[in-house]
Design an enzyme around this catalytic site. Structure first.
Site, mmCIF file in Angstrom:
data_model
loop_
_atom_site.group_PDB
_atom_site.id
_atom_site.type_symbol
_atom_site.label_atom_id
_atom_site.label_comp_id
_atom_site.label_asym_id
_atom_site.label_seq_id
_atom_site.Cartn_x
_atom_site.Cartn_y
_atom_site.Cartn_z
ATOM 1 N N LYS A 205 68.336 92.146 -26.530
ATOM 2 C CA LYS A 205 68.302 91.050 -27.495
ATOM 3 C C LYS A 205 67.608 89.856 -26.842
ATOM 4 O O LYS A 205 68.014 89.391 -25.786
ATOM 5 C CB LYS A 205 69.726 90.679 -27.911
ATOM 6 C CG LYS A 205 69.769 89.469 -28.811
ATOM 7 C CD LYS A 205 71.140 89.288 -29.416
ATOM 8 C CE LYS A 205 71.197 88.015 -30.231
ATOM 9 N NZ LYS A 205 72.508 87.844 -30.860
ATOM 10 N N ARG A 215 71.242 81.301 -38.153
ATOM 11 C CA ARG A 215 72.111 80.225 -37.661
ATOM 12 C C ARG A 215 72.403 79.232 -38.778
ATOM 13 O O ARG A 215 73.478 78.623 -38.803
ATOM 14 C CB ARG A 215 71.485 79.553 -36.437
ATOM 15 C CG ARG A 215 71.438 80.522 -35.243
ATOM 16 C CD ARG A 215 70.770 79.923 -34.015
ATOM 17 N NE ARG A 215 70.547 80.967 -33.012
ATOM 18 C CZ ARG A 215 69.755 80.836 -31.950
ATOM 19 N NH1 ARG A 215 69.119 79.692 -31.740
ATOM 20 N NH2 ARG A 215 69.611 81.821 -31.095
ATOM 21 N N LYS A 229 69.660 79.703 -25.839
ATOM 22 C CA LYS A 229 70.467 80.811 -25.317
ATOM 23 C C LYS A 229 69.735 81.555 -24.212
ATOM 24 O O LYS A 229 69.967 82.733 -23.972
ATOM 25 C CB LYS A 229 70.846 81.739 -26.483
ATOM 26 C CG LYS A 229 71.606 81.018 -27.612
ATOM 27 C CD LYS A 229 72.203 81.965 -28.645
ATOM 28 C CE LYS A 229 72.986 81.194 -29.706
ATOM 29 N NZ LYS A 229 73.673 82.069 -30.682
ATOM 30 N N GLU A 245 68.445 96.774 -19.212
ATOM 31 C CA GLU A 245 69.572 96.385 -20.073
ATOM 32 C C GLU A 245 70.111 97.593 -20.837
ATOM 33 O O GLU A 245 71.323 97.817 -20.920
ATOM 34 C CB GLU A 245 69.136 95.308 -21.088
ATOM 35 C CG GLU A 245 69.011 93.902 -20.527
ATOM 36 C CD GLU A 245 70.376 93.240 -20.290
ATOM 37 O OE1 GLU A 245 71.422 93.868 -20.518
ATOM 38 O OE2 GLU A 245 70.381 92.069 -19.858
ATOM 39 N N LYS A 260 66.224 93.746 -30.704
ATOM 40 C CA LYS A 260 66.252 92.637 -31.653
ATOM 41 C C LYS A 260 65.458 91.460 -31.109
ATOM 42 O O LYS A 260 65.651 91.124 -29.949
ATOM 43 C CB LYS A 260 67.719 92.241 -31.830
ATOM 44 C CG LYS A 260 67.964 91.100 -32.742
ATOM 45 C CD LYS A 260 69.429 90.819 -32.800
ATOM 46 C CE LYS A 260 69.607 89.562 -33.609
ATOM 47 N NZ LYS A 260 70.853 88.931 -33.348
ATOM 48 N N SER A 286 66.633 87.518 -39.389
ATOM 49 C CA SER A 286 66.539 86.526 -40.467
ATOM 50 C C SER A 286 65.161 85.871 -40.554
ATOM 51 O O SER A 286 64.648 85.638 -41.655
ATOM 52 C CB SER A 286 67.615 85.469 -40.270
ATOM 53 O OG SER A 286 67.509 84.868 -38.990
HETATM 54 C C1 PBG Z 1 75.140 86.161 -32.928
HETATM 55 C C2 PBG Z 1 74.028 86.793 -33.657
HETATM 56 C C3 PBG Z 1 72.775 86.241 -33.962
HETATM 57 C C4 PBG Z 1 72.129 87.183 -34.754
HETATM 58 C C5 PBG Z 1 72.974 88.279 -34.885
HETATM 59 N N1 PBG Z 1 74.122 88.027 -34.189
HETATM 60 C C6 PBG Z 1 72.198 84.913 -33.671
HETATM 61 C C7 PBG Z 1 71.994 84.498 -32.292
HETATM 62 O O1 PBG Z 1 72.114 85.261 -31.340
HETATM 63 O O2 PBG Z 1 71.726 83.304 -32.122
HETATM 64 C C8 PBG Z 1 70.774 86.976 -35.367
HETATM 65 C C9 PBG Z 1 70.516 87.746 -36.600
HETATM 66 C C10 PBG Z 1 69.374 87.266 -37.413
HETATM 67 O O3 PBG Z 1 68.638 86.327 -37.051
HETATM 68 O O4 PBG Z 1 69.187 87.845 -38.494
HETATM 69 N N2 PBG Z 1 75.169 86.268 -31.572
#
Ligand code: PBG
Length: 337
Positions: A205, A215, A229, A245, A260, A286
């Site tokens: 990720k 968010r 992050k 990973e 992701k 998203s």
């Molecule tokens: C939470 C999480 C996130 C997403 C899925 N789980 C956001 C992030 O890590 O900031 C993102 C999913 C998306 O953007 O559709 N940890």
């Protein structure tokens, strides 16, 4: 003496020949997308009969549990195999210690129970494990001296996974990128008697700009503010590290792994699948949804064709399935009913 390459045999070899008729294109097709490939992420908010549009994700709502149960019913009738539930926690329940994450009666646990009661084993329920929906600072872990600490966070994640499993969640999906969390969560689930609950690890990720609309949806954007992050999510520049990973998460007991975001990371999907041969999911996040939706809304893209092509591309790269906010649209387009 070097052999003559086949492509040099024009005009005998004409790659356009099998493309000429539709029946032939169907026969020659290497990759197929089906409803079996889809996981539908859904946002849940408190209250009753509530539906709040997410501005940056046109067509996506935060919805109260009653509406959520209906939406999952639609997924069941479309034969979508699983949904992923994400809570929009009320701001007053967010704290620096993220206590709400381990409350067995929190919003996502209530949602899981309601969906299970209504739909039983007809559909799988996936829940994120990470602290960001519950933190006043918007980070996925506990913060000590301005740093997201690993091991103390993992203890919380284990408790969070167990309360979600108790509520009836079928698949725990750790999305936090803390080191060692998959093994620790596996041990905690087993100790609590949940040997049958799967782990789908957000293994590779990235610290991506494409999570912005998510968010907004869960209301963590404001809390995170100018924070980022990058001390736990991966550097978008790295690919070899993604394999490390994934290797660790598999060794720690992950049943499936995830890459992701999706489309900008097709190379990672392909390398992970080719290297490990394990169930490998891609998350069309998203921001990818927002880009395609915005272009389609302007008439700049053919929405339906772009949805199906983007999902097919993820499958061609090697994905076993895709988490996508387009899951309902795609299932309908694929004519699953
Ligand atoms: C939470 C999480 C996130 C997403 C899925 N789980 C956001 C992030 O890590 O900031 C993102 C999913 C998306 O953007 O559709 N940890």
């Amino acid at each position: 003496m070097a052999e003559k390459p086949i492509s040099g045999s024009y005009p005998q070899t004409r790659l356009r020949r099998p493309r000429r008729q539709r029946w032939s294109r169907r026969l020659m097709r290497e990759t197929r997308l089906s409803v079996d490939d889809l996981i539908w992420p859904l946002f849940v908010c408190p209250g009753e009969q509530r539906q709040e549009p997410v501005a940056s994700m046109p067509g996506v709502n935060r919805q109260s549990i009653d509406f959520l149960v209906e939406a999952v019913g639609e997924a069941v009738s479309l034969k979508i195999p699983a949904v992923a539930l994400f809570p929009a926690t009320p701001p007053e329940l967010k704290t620096s210690e993220c206590n709400e994450a381990v409350n067995p009666n929190n919003l996502v646990c209530q949602a899981v129970r309601a969906v299970k009661r209504a739909h039983g084993a007809k559909i799988g329920i996936i829940c994120d494990v990470a602290l960001d929906p519950y933190s006043s600072h918007g980070q996925d872990g506990l913060v000590r001296d301005d740093y997201v600490v690993n091991d103390e966070t993992v203890e919380m994640l284990c408790r969070q996974a167990v309360v979600q499993a108790e509520a009836g969640c079928d698949v725990i999906a750790p999305s936090d990128m803390m080191d060692g969390r998959v093994g620790a969560i596996r041990a905690a689930l087993d100790l609590a008697g949940f040997q049958g609950v799967q782990i789908m690890a957000y293994a590779a990720k990235y610290a991506s700009a494409f999570y912005g609309p998510f968010r907004d949806a869960v209301g963590s954007a404001g809390n995170l503010g100018s924070g980022d992050k990058k001390t736990y999510q991966m550097d978008p520049a790295n690919a070899d590290e993604a394999l490390r990973e994934v290797a660790l998460d598999i060794a720690e007991g992950a049943d499936s792994v995830m890459v992701k975001p999706g489309l900008p990371y097709l190379d990672i999907v392909a390398r992970v699948k080719q290297t490990f041969g394990v169930p490998t999911f891609a998350y069309q996040v998203s921001g990818e949804y927002a880009m395609l939706s915005a272009a389609a809304a302007n008439g700049w893209l053919d929405r339906d064709a772009a949805i199906l092509e983007s999902l097919l591309a993820l499958k061609r790269a090697g994905a076993s399935g895709v988490l996508t906010y387009f899951a309902r649209d795609a299932a309908k387009l694929l004519g699953s009913v």
